[in-house]
Design a protein around this motif. Structure first.
Motif, PDB file in Angstrom:
ATOM      1  N   THR A 136       0.880  -1.059  -0.038  1.00  0.00           N
ATOM      2  CA  THR A 136       0.113   0.125  -0.136  1.00  0.00           C
ATOM      3  C   THR A 136       0.906   1.335  -0.111  1.00  0.00           C
ATOM      4  OG1 THR A 136      -0.022   0.105   2.401  1.00  0.00           O
ATOM      5  CG2 THR A 136      -1.945  -1.011   1.330  1.00  0.00           C
ATOM      6  N   GLU A 137       2.161   1.127   0.496  1.00  0.00           N
ATOM      7  CA  GLU A 137       2.800   2.469   0.460  1.00  0.00           C
ATOM      8  C   GLU A 137       4.457   2.099   0.189  1.00  0.00           C
ATOM      9  OE1 GLU A 137       3.503   6.535   3.018  1.00  0.00           O
ATOM     10  OE2 GLU A 137       2.886   4.678   4.190  1.00  0.00           O
ATOM     11  N   SER A 138       5.194   2.558  -0.443  1.00  0.00           N
ATOM     12  CA  SER A 138       6.628   2.479  -0.720  1.00  0.00           C
ATOM     13  C   SER A 138       7.310   3.726  -0.776  1.00  0.00           C
ATOM     14  CB  SER A 138       6.668   1.468  -1.774  1.00  0.00           C
ATOM     15  OG  SER A 138       8.105   0.986  -1.801  1.00  0.00           O
ATOM     16  N   VAL A 139       8.365   3.999  -0.007  1.00  0.00           N
ATOM     17  CA  VAL A 139       9.068   5.146   0.167  1.00  0.00           C
ATOM     18  C   VAL A 139      10.575   4.665  -0.064  1.00  0.00           C
ATOM     19  CG1 VAL A 139       9.722   7.383   1.054  1.00  0.00           C
ATOM     20  CG2 VAL A 139       7.356   6.535   1.130  1.00  0.00           C
ATOM     21  N   ALA A 140      11.217   5.009  -1.109  1.00  0.00           N
ATOM     22  CA  ALA A 140      12.600   4.604  -1.268  1.00  0.00           C
ATOM     23  C   ALA A 140      13.609   4.987   0.144  1.00  0.00           C
ATOM     24  CB  ALA A 140      13.188   4.632  -2.557  1.00  0.00           C
ATOM     25  N   ALA A 141      14.837   4.458   0.180  1.00  0.00           N
ATOM     26  CA  ALA A 141      15.616   5.230   1.275  1.00  0.00           C
ATOM     27  C   ALA A 141      16.499   5.895   0.323  1.00  0.00           C
ATOM     28  CB  ALA A 141      16.279   3.917   1.790  1.00  0.00           C
ATOM     29  N   LYS A 142      17.025   6.882   0.920  1.00  0.00           N
ATOM     30  CA  LYS A 142      17.912   7.940   0.395  1.00  0.00           C
ATOM     31  C   LYS A 142      19.280   7.667   1.018  1.00  0.00           C
ATOM     32  CE  LYS A 142      19.090  12.721  -0.723  1.00  0.00           C
ATOM     33  NZ  LYS A 142      18.467  14.104  -0.774  1.00  0.00           N
TER      34      LYS A 142
END
Length: 601
Positions: A240-246
């Motif tokens: 439902t949600e995916s935020v890539a690591a920086k």
């Protein structure tokens, strides 16, 4: 009778009918209630129950950002974070586990150990299957898996190869790996405490890892999805949600690993050869202020507890500079117009000033030396005589202009600024000892920048050890530094370099690099020993090479060397470093010297 019987029968029938109706009504009422409840569950509570079930399966997993690398000036990796995994398990699922014996039809999902049945069930069986891959005892693993709950860490920082071997054990939903990282330092004690280390959370706690922690640290991402019953795997299609690591930025140093390696080797050899307690060395680019090497003889490996709890001796150790401090005073004499380098002095065997008597390190009669000769002979008496008319305020002013008593601006953890008290606190002896490098303390970076400033035509450059940063997208940003500050005029700097070259020629039997002119100053100072009394010695030597076209400033300091004097101990070590620099950077040989200022009259 017939009438009575008919009345009785009618009453019984009526009673029966009433009971039947009552039961029917009751059943209808129960049925209605069931229908209402069913409707409530399906139409009203169903969504809430479904949401609760979904929530129980939904997990938000942190995607760890990788910490940036630390590289030398040529791009050689000195510190980096590598892919590692934390192996975790679901104890409740492990306790319900029953291994499947292998046959020719179930090789893709069966369980065996070295071709044999597992021989146990539950947590014990899982422990036996994992023991070899994790290099742990089956009994220890079984105990870890016998607790309550659905999550337990079995082992941290395992390699991808170990994680793949566990994936092949057919324990999906019971044991799995969570991505993490481990900080690796490629060169052991090469930069030890200078690099420092990180804690268990991956945060810099010492050295450059600490000073550059904000730059090196990335921003974690996250993913939200539903897991299967045993929690190890994502249910397809439920993300439902995916935020890539920086990832964090890389930090590019001014340090040249090859130079650092050679200096480190030479310092460790020198510690053994001269029986010194410690040896420190620094190499600096004269024109830019960049530090090419900053090393000590300590054998501390980067990333160890010792590196995390301490600081680099090369930035934390302070000492009296001894006669190298005469460079500051003579430059001040020239800049204030008090003297010229050719001024002539008669220097006796001792001198009394302000009720204090001063002597040189050797006995002599009345010597006829110029100011250049006083520097060449490293005469304390000559410095005191020449210092008449040089006010306390001027003495303090030029020490501060050269950076004494101030932090270098490198922002390295553990750095000491040394000790330089104000003139108002000087006693009648200290006001003169500061002229020849006693009564105040420095670190080796400050001392080296004195020689570098004179070599740079009188301009003190801001020293630097961080060259640039490169973010995760590949964009490189040069680190800005303060503009250089003029300390003395160019002619003053030139005259000082001329006199320093005469100093170097005086040590040419012990300190030389064939084909190259050198400008130098040696120093020897008494320092506090273990009891606090002045029973120890620090010997140092600062040199600029080539003297006719300055490229590098090198300083070496040693504590309690056999041989004592800086020119005889730290000097030869400096020369070894200089010779390496000339070869590595293919520096053209020097032209013959023709302009030497007279040292006697």
């Amino acid at each position: 009778m017939n009438l009575v019987n008919r009345i009785i029968n009618f009453a019984k029938a009526k009673t029966f009918a009433f009971k039947c109706i009552s039961i029917g009504v009751a059943l209808a009422l129960v049925a209605s209630m069931c229908l209402v409840k069913l409707a409530s569950i399906q139409l009203i509570d169903g969504r809430q129950m479904a949401q609760a079930a979904t929530a129980s399966r939904t997990s938000t997993i942190t995607l760890s950002a990788k910490r940036g690398r630390i590289l030398d000036s040529n791009g050689t990796v000195l510190a980096q974070s590598v892919e590692r995994y934390t192996i975790v398990a679901n104890p409740e699922a492990a306790q319900e586990f029953t291994p499947i014996d292998c046959n020719k039809n179930n090789q893709d999902y069966c369980h065996q150990i070295d071709g044999k049945p597992v021989g146990a069930t539950g947590a014990a069986a899982v422990g036996r299957l994992l023991a070899k891959a994790l290099d742990m005892s089956a009994m220890e693993l079984g105990a870890d898996l016998s607790v309550s709950g659905q999550y337990v860490v079995l082992k941290k920082d395992v390699t991808p190869q170990v994680k793949r071997s566990i994936d092949n054990l057919n324990l999906g939903g019971i044991v799995w790996g969570e991505l993490s990282s481990e900080r690796i330092y490629s060169d052991g004690d090469l930069m030890g405490s200078l690099l420092g280390g990180v804690n268990d959370e991956g945060t810099g706690v010492a050295g450059i890892e600490l000073s550059e922690n904000k730059v090196l640290t990335g921003t974690d991402g996250h993913q939200t999805y539903q897991r299967g019953n045993y929690g190890g795997e994502e249910i397809p299609g439920t993300m439902t949600e995916s935020v890539a690591a920086k990832d964090g930025s890389d930090v590019n140093l001014t340090i040249d690993r090859d130079v650092q390696w050679y200096v480190k080797k030479i310092l460790k050899d020198a510690k053994s050869k001269y029986g010194a307690s410690w040896v420190i060395g620094v190499v600096q680019d004269v024109q830019t202020g960049e530090i090419l090497a900053l090393a000590d003889s300590d054998e501390v490996e980067a990333g160890t507890n010792e590196a995390k709890l301490g600081s680099s001796r090369a930035v934390s150790e302070t000492f009296e500079p001894g006669s190298v401090g005469k460079l500051i005073s003579e430059a001040g004499y020239l800049q204030t117009g008090l003297h010229k380098m050719t001024d002539q002095f008669t220097v006796p065997n001792s001198v009394t000033e302000d009720g204090q008597t001063f002597k040189d390190s050797f006995d002599h009669g009345n010597m006829r030396w110029t100011l250049a000769g006083i520097l060449q002979q490293s005469s304390n008496i000559g410095m005191v005589i020449a210092g008449k008319g040089y006010t306390d305020e001027q003495r303090y002013e030029y020490m501060t202009k050269f950076g004494i008593g101030q932090y270098t601006g490198l922002d390295l953890p553990g750095e000491s600024s040394g000790v330089l008290t104000s003139p108002s606190s000087w006693d009648l002896r200290t006001r003169n000892t500061v002229l020849f490098g006693q009564g105040y303390t420095v670190n080796i970076l400050q001392l080296n920048n004195v020689a570098a400033t004179l070599a740079n035509k009188g301009v003190r450059e801001q020293q630097s050890i961080i060259k640039s940063t490169t973010d995760s997208s590949g964009k490189t940003t040069e680190v800005k530094k303060k503009q250089g500050t003029r300390v003395v005029d160019e002619q003053v700097a030139s005259d000082m370099m001329n006199a320093m070259e005469s100093v170097s020629e005086g040590y040419s039997k012990f300190v030389k690099v064939d084909g190259y002119r050198m400008a130098a100053k040696s120093g020897t100072a008494q320092v506090a020993g273990p009891t606090g009394a002045l029973t120890s010695i620090v010997s140092d030597y600062s040199v600029v090479i080539p003297a006719d076209n300055p490229r590098f400033a090198v300083t070496v300091a040693m504590k309690d060397p056999q041989g004592v004097y800086g020119g005889l101990t730290a000097g030869p070590v400096s020369a070894q470093i200089c010779e390496f620099l000339m070869q590595k950077y293919e520096v053209p040989v020097s032209s013959p010297r023709k302009d030497a200022i007279p040292v006697t009259w």
